[in-house]
Design an enzyme around this catalytic site. Structure first.
Site, PDB file in Angstrom:
ATOM      1  N   VAL A 135       0.778  -0.986   0.228  1.00  0.00           N
ATOM      2  CA  VAL A 135      -0.016   0.216  -0.023  1.00  0.00           C
ATOM      3  C   VAL A 135       1.084   1.218   0.003  1.00  0.00           C
ATOM      4  O   VAL A 135       1.469   1.434   1.096  1.00  0.00           O
ATOM      5  CB  VAL A 135      -1.163   0.175   1.236  1.00  0.00           C
ATOM      6  CG1 VAL A 135      -1.708   1.180   1.152  1.00  0.00           C
ATOM      7  CG2 VAL A 135      -1.805  -1.217   1.153  1.00  0.00           C
ATOM      8  N   PRO A 136       1.183   1.687  -1.169  1.00  0.00           N
ATOM      9  CA  PRO A 136       2.496   2.773  -1.549  1.00  0.00           C
ATOM     10  C   PRO A 136       2.140   4.099  -1.058  1.00  0.00           C
ATOM     11  O   PRO A 136       2.120   5.078  -1.548  1.00  0.00           O
ATOM     12  CB  PRO A 136       2.359   2.561  -2.811  1.00  0.00           C
ATOM     13  CG  PRO A 136       1.056   2.591  -3.302  1.00  0.00           C
ATOM     14  CD  PRO A 136       0.481   1.371  -2.243  1.00  0.00           C
ATOM     15  N   CYS A 137       2.342   4.126   0.651  1.00  0.00           N
ATOM     16  CA  CYS A 137       2.272   5.463   1.158  1.00  0.00           C
ATOM     17  C   CYS A 137       3.353   6.345   0.984  1.00  0.00           C
ATOM     18  O   CYS A 137       3.404   7.527   0.805  1.00  0.00           O
ATOM     19  CB  CYS A 137       1.916   5.328   2.792  1.00  0.00           C
ATOM     20  SG  CYS A 137       3.096   4.219   3.564  1.00  0.00           S
ATOM     21  N   HIS A 138       4.727   5.533   0.400  1.00  0.00           N
ATOM     22  CA  HIS A 138       5.904   6.319   0.107  1.00  0.00           C
ATOM     23  C   HIS A 138       5.334   7.152  -1.132  1.00  0.00           C
ATOM     24  O   HIS A 138       6.345   8.145  -1.255  1.00  0.00           O
ATOM     25  CB  HIS A 138       7.073   5.449   0.064  1.00  0.00           C
ATOM     26  CG  HIS A 138       6.691   4.268  -0.954  1.00  0.00           C
ATOM     27  ND1 HIS A 138       6.047   3.182  -0.684  1.00  0.00           N
ATOM     28  CD2 HIS A 138       6.868   4.210  -2.240  1.00  0.00           C
ATOM     29  CE1 HIS A 138       6.032   2.459  -1.749  1.00  0.00           C
ATOM     30  NE2 HIS A 138       6.472   2.988  -2.842  1.00  0.00           N
TER      31      HIS A 138
END
Length: 172
Positions: A135-138
């Site tokens: 879950v690409p919060c970056h």
């Protein structure tokens, strides 16, 4: 509910994966700020058992290896949220729509979930993401182009964005 966990190494540090019988429910760097809190929340949902092998954890570990080698841009491991409010989960679901190698700002995510006045709440929800990397919060940065925060350390955020920029050019 039975929960199974295993630790493993990645090029960016040690991670812990937690799974039910058939879904991944947590993937976190062990030194991330929210790691202890997420583990405590999961302990309230069920018993945690360390395992040496679990098919779901083996799948995500394999996908992460491929990701770090630049051979995987989409994660197929089944996931489920056992933590978070419905608002937080809507933010995490919106994050999964972001394409590899792209970045957006917090306001963009607020608009994606049709809560344009909730930018700060979106940022808070992103900080509690239980499924790091997949879950690409970056991929979320500040409106002024600065990196903003990252639960697992800004140096990791920089490395992930740099890595994904390379992957994007090879899959385009």
């Amino acid at each position: 509910m039975k929960l199974y966990f295993q630790d493993f190494q990645t090029p960016l540090g040690e991670m812990c994966a937690v799974a039910t019988q058939d879904t991944l429910v947590m993937l976190s760097f062990k030194d991330s700020k929210d790691y202890p809190t997420t583990i405590q929340k999961l302990k309230k949902r069920g018993s945690l058992t360390r395992v040496s092998h679990h098919p779901i954890i083996a799948q995500i570990a394999s996908e992460l290896t491929a990701y770090f080698y630049g051979e995987c841009s989409i994660f197929k491991t089944p996931t489920r949220y056992l933590t978070g409010t419905s608002f937080q989960q809507s933010v995490w679901e919106a994050l999964q729509q972001l394409k590899i190698g792209s970045t957006v700002n917090y306001s963009h995510i607020a608009h994606m979930i049709e809560r344009p006045q909730s930018t700060r709440a979106v940022a808070t929800a992103i900080g509690h993401n239980p499924l790091s990397i997949i879950v690409p919060c970056h991929r979320v940065i500040r409106k002024d182009g600065q990196l903003g925060g990252f639960n697992s350390g800004l140096y990791r955020k920089k490395q992930l964005l740099k890595h994904e920029a390379r992957i994007k050019t090879t899959i385009s």
